[in-house]
Scaffold this active site. Structure first.
Site, short mmCIF file in Angstrom:
data_model
loop_
_atom_site.label_atom_id
_atom_site.label_comp_id
_atom_site.label_asym_id
_atom_site.label_seq_id
_atom_site.Cartn_x
_atom_site.Cartn_y
_atom_site.Cartn_z
N LYS A 195 0.85 -1.20 0.00
CA LYS A 195 0.00 0.00 0.00
C LYS A 195 0.88 1.25 0.00
CE LYS A 195 -1.88 2.59 3.24
NZ LYS A 195 -1.89 3.94 2.61
N GLU A 269 10.46 0.72 10.27
CA GLU A 269 11.42 1.80 10.04
C GLU A 269 10.67 3.08 10.33
OE1 GLU A 269 12.96 4.71 8.79
OE2 GLU A 269 13.09 4.02 6.70
N CYS A 303 13.34 10.58 7.09
CA CYS A 303 13.35 10.03 8.46
C CYS A 303 14.72 10.16 9.11
CB CYS A 303 12.89 8.58 8.44
SG CYS A 303 13.69 7.63 7.17
N GLU A 400 10.11 14.97 15.96
CA GLU A 400 10.40 14.93 14.54
C GLU A 400 9.50 15.95 13.83
OE1 GLU A 400 9.22 11.38 12.24
OE2 GLU A 400 11.22 11.45 11.35
P1 NDP Z 1 1.91 7.39 8.87
O1 NDP Z 1 2.75 6.56 9.76
O2 NDP Z 1 0.49 7.62 9.23
O3 NDP Z 1 1.94 6.79 7.38
C1 NDP Z 1 2.77 5.78 6.90
C2 NDP Z 1 1.98 4.74 6.11
O4 NDP Z 1 1.16 3.98 7.01
C3 NDP Z 1 1.02 5.33 5.10
O5 NDP Z 1 0.91 4.47 3.99
C4 NDP Z 1 -0.27 5.39 5.91
O6 NDP Z 1 -1.41 5.51 5.11
C5 NDP Z 1 -0.21 4.06 6.63
N1 NDP Z 1 -1.03 3.99 7.82
C6 NDP Z 1 -1.61 5.00 8.55
N2 NDP Z 1 -2.27 4.51 9.61
C7 NDP Z 1 -2.13 3.16 9.56
C8 NDP Z 1 -2.58 2.09 10.39
N3 NDP Z 1 -3.30 2.31 11.50
N4 NDP Z 1 -2.24 0.83 10.06
C9 NDP Z 1 -1.49 0.58 8.98
N5 NDP Z 1 -1.04 1.54 8.15
C10 NDP Z 1 -1.34 2.82 8.44
O7 NDP Z 1 2.63 8.77 8.64
P2 NDP Z 1 1.93 10.11 8.13
O8 NDP Z 1 1.92 10.08 6.67
O9 NDP Z 1 0.63 10.36 8.79
O10 NDP Z 1 2.94 11.18 8.68
C11 NDP Z 1 2.85 11.57 10.05
C12 NDP Z 1 4.22 11.85 10.58
O11 NDP Z 1 4.99 10.66 10.57
C13 NDP Z 1 5.03 12.81 9.77
O12 NDP Z 1 4.75 14.11 10.12
C14 NDP Z 1 6.42 12.41 10.09
O13 NDP Z 1 6.83 13.03 11.27
C15 NDP Z 1 6.33 10.93 10.32
N6 NDP Z 1 6.74 10.13 9.15
C16 NDP Z 1 7.91 9.47 9.24
C17 NDP Z 1 8.35 8.74 8.17
C18 NDP Z 1 9.62 8.02 8.21
O14 NDP Z 1 10.11 7.57 7.18
N7 NDP Z 1 10.19 7.85 9.36
C19 NDP Z 1 7.61 8.67 6.92
C20 NDP Z 1 6.35 9.36 6.95
C21 NDP Z 1 5.97 10.06 8.04
P3 NDP Z 1 -1.88 7.00 4.75
O15 NDP Z 1 -0.86 7.55 3.83
O16 NDP Z 1 -3.15 6.82 4.09
O17 NDP Z 1 -1.98 7.75 6.04
#
Ligand code: NDP
Length: 491
Positions: A195, A269, A303, A400
């Site tokens: 996904k 991660e 990240c 972060e």
């Molecule tokens: P999320 O952790 O919500 O998103 C990462 C992925 O997980 C997306 O595909 C998301 O879908 C999906 N997801 C969301 N909720 C669930 C769940 N309950 N079960 C399984 N999968 C889920 O990150 P966000 O995009 O909301 O970003 C929020 C914050 O996270 C950012 O501001 C940043 O600080 C941090 N972040 C860190 C990352 C990293 O690489 N360390 C990467 C991205 C974000 P969907 O996109 O539809 O929400």
């Protein structure tokens, strides 16, 4: 009279360095109006859709399927079928051929993918062109090489594939994270349900075209789009054997709780708050480039971004001065312009989060600097930002931000640098700048971070394992280590 003196009155002296626009042609990408899910090698209509946009100007780009539990069910069944129906039993050298093909097609279509990545995600074209695409292809090449050598990678342990892998990826490196996940999974003989993030599904959907071109057997890779609920349906599905997740620490923790006791394998991660430590003996101009690359690359949506700069007290002033001067030369603007250094913020939600944390920094007493720059009126934008006078306890030093915001802190001794740098719940990456090799090793041994860069930052290579400590997650991606989460061992 020197040659230079002679030429002086004939050579035009540039008065200023205004760049002419250099937009990458957008018409190399042709988008469909509406996308379903890619299941069992076919496009499956989605019952409900949402609109994905371009963050640079909020232009609607396409309608994207909202994956339901039924869609996930079908995708897992297709992946299981493909796993049992030949893929897992295929000789490694045959699996490798598909991976090599995918890598080569990605190279051939690199420009198309790079434009789409910048359009849908907001990152500068020079980054998607020079970083995301080459690295994504390199990952497929690299793991293609391992596919027939698993017995050598893990001698006497009889490795075999895990089964169906559920993979959930974020929006900051959409295609690259897809490559990090899919390449090792396939090399080890697994099949996949992936996904992409809600805001950046388009390169994953274009990738389905590559899979068809490579004639990958149907069902080996299935892509279901949607939001967090779709992700949760993948996590909870009983037919999934392994979850690989990259994203926020909060969601990572929730997934870990849900999987406890289920026997499913898990790698996480998660977030980071990396320390970039500059000693007084380092080459300051080089360090400034590393600091800029560390935090303003990909608008800080990284990240492992070097979001906390630790400067040795004796050089903090010249270092910050040089940094501010360098920031004035950063070009913020259209992601599709080849001269752009800092593109658009990925989404309204992320912009709100950055603005909230920056306000918290001001309120807590830090001093803010932003270079003069004109931000476009439409879309999501944030100027490169530096905070000085930051205390360890401030939110901007602890949380972060995931945006182009740097917090500058200071230290006096190496011990103090280690103590302060490790004072975070995260542990993904760190940077050390010094001319002393012995000090690099001394620091690297003491930093609680999965990756420690020395006199550089944000360097990636498929052969090098990447992953975190503490709340940055567990498990490694990349390198031989990246194979392990996708294998079971009989011995
Ligand atoms: P999320 O952790 O919500 O998103 C990462 C992925 O997980 C997306 O595909 C998301 O879908 C999906 N997801 C969301 N909720 C669930 C769940 N309950 N079960 C399984 N999968 C889920 O990150 P966000 O995009 O909301 O970003 C929020 C914050 O996270 C950012 O501001 C940043 O600080 C941090 N972040 C860190 C990352 C990293 O690489 N360390 C990467 C991205 C974000 P969907 O996109 O539809 O929400």
């Amino acid at each position: 009279m020197t040659e230079l003196d002679r030429r002086q009155d004939r050579s035009p002296v540039p008065q200023d360095w205004t760049y002419a626009p250099a937009p990458e042609a957008r018409d190399i990408v042709s988008l469909r109006g509406r996308y379903g899910h890619f299941i069992g090698g076919e496009w499956v209509e989605a019952a409900e859709t949402y609109t994905t946009i371009a963050p640079r100007d909020e232009e609607p780009l396409a309608e994207i399927g909202e994956g339901t539990e039924q869609d996930v069910e079908r995708a897992v069944a297709a992946a299981r079928g493909a796993f049992e129906d030949g893929w897992s039993a295929l000789p490694g050298s045959e699996r490798a051929k598909y991976l090599f093909r995918i890598a080569r097609i990605l190279q051939e279509r690199a420009r198309e993918f790079a434009v789409l990545e910048s359009l849908n995600g907001g990152k500068p074209i020079k980054e998607s062109r020079d970083v995301d695409l080459p690295l994504a292809a390199a990952h497929f090449f690299y793991y293609a090489g391992w596919a027939d050598k698993l017995e050598y990678a893990f001698p006497n342990r009889q490795p075999r594939p895990v089964g169906v892998a559920g993979q959930i990826i974020p929006w900051n490196f959409p295609l690259l994270m897809l490559a990090w996940k899919i390449a090792p999974a396939l090399a080890c003989g697994n099949t996949v349900v992936l996904k992409p993030a809600e805001t950046t599904p388009l390169t994953a959907l274009l990738f389905c075209d590559v899979l068809r071109q490579a004639e990958l057997p149907a069902g080996v890779v299935n892509i279901v789009t949607g939001d967090g609920r779709t992700g949760a349906a993948i996590v909870d599905h009983e037919g999934i054997d392994k979850i690989a997740f990259t994203g926020s620490t909060e969601v990572g923790k929730a997934i870990q709780r849900r999987l406890a006791g289920t026997g499913k394998k898990l790698t996480l991660e998660l977030g980071g708050k990396a320390a970039n430590i500059v000693f007084d003996d380092s080459a300051l101009d080089q360090a400034v480039e590393g600091i800029v690359n560390g935090i303003y690359f990909n608008q800080g949506h990284v990240c492992c971004a070097g979001s906390r700069l630790f400067a040795q007290e004796s050089i903090v002033e010249p270092l910050v001065e040089k940094l501010k001067r360098r920031l004035e030369t950063l070009r913020v603007g259209d992601p599709l312009d080849k001269n752009t250094d800092v593109g658009a913020i990925n989404s309204r939600m992320q912009l709100d989060k950055i603005e909230e944390l920056v306000q918290a920094g001001r309120d807590e007493g830090a001093e803010i600097y932003q270079p003069p720059c004109t931000l476009p009126e439409k879309g999501y934008w944030f100027a490169p930002t530096v905070f000085t006078n930051v205390a360890q306890s401030y939110r901007i030093a602890q949380e972060e931000i995931f945006g182009p915001v740097l917090s500058v802190l200071t230290f006096r001794t190496p011990d103090e640098a280690v103590e302060k740098a490790n004072n975070t719940p995260f542990g993904l990456s760190a940077g050390v700048w010094t001319e002393k090799g012995s000090r690099i090793l001394w620091m690297a041994q003491r930093m609680r971070a999965g990756v420690v860069w020395a006199n550089t930052f944000n360097r990636f290579d498929p052969s090098s394992p990447f992953g975190g400590y503490k709340e940055s997650g567990f498990g490694r991606e990349g390198g031989r280590h990246g194979l392990e989460p996708y294998l079971e061992f009989d011995a």
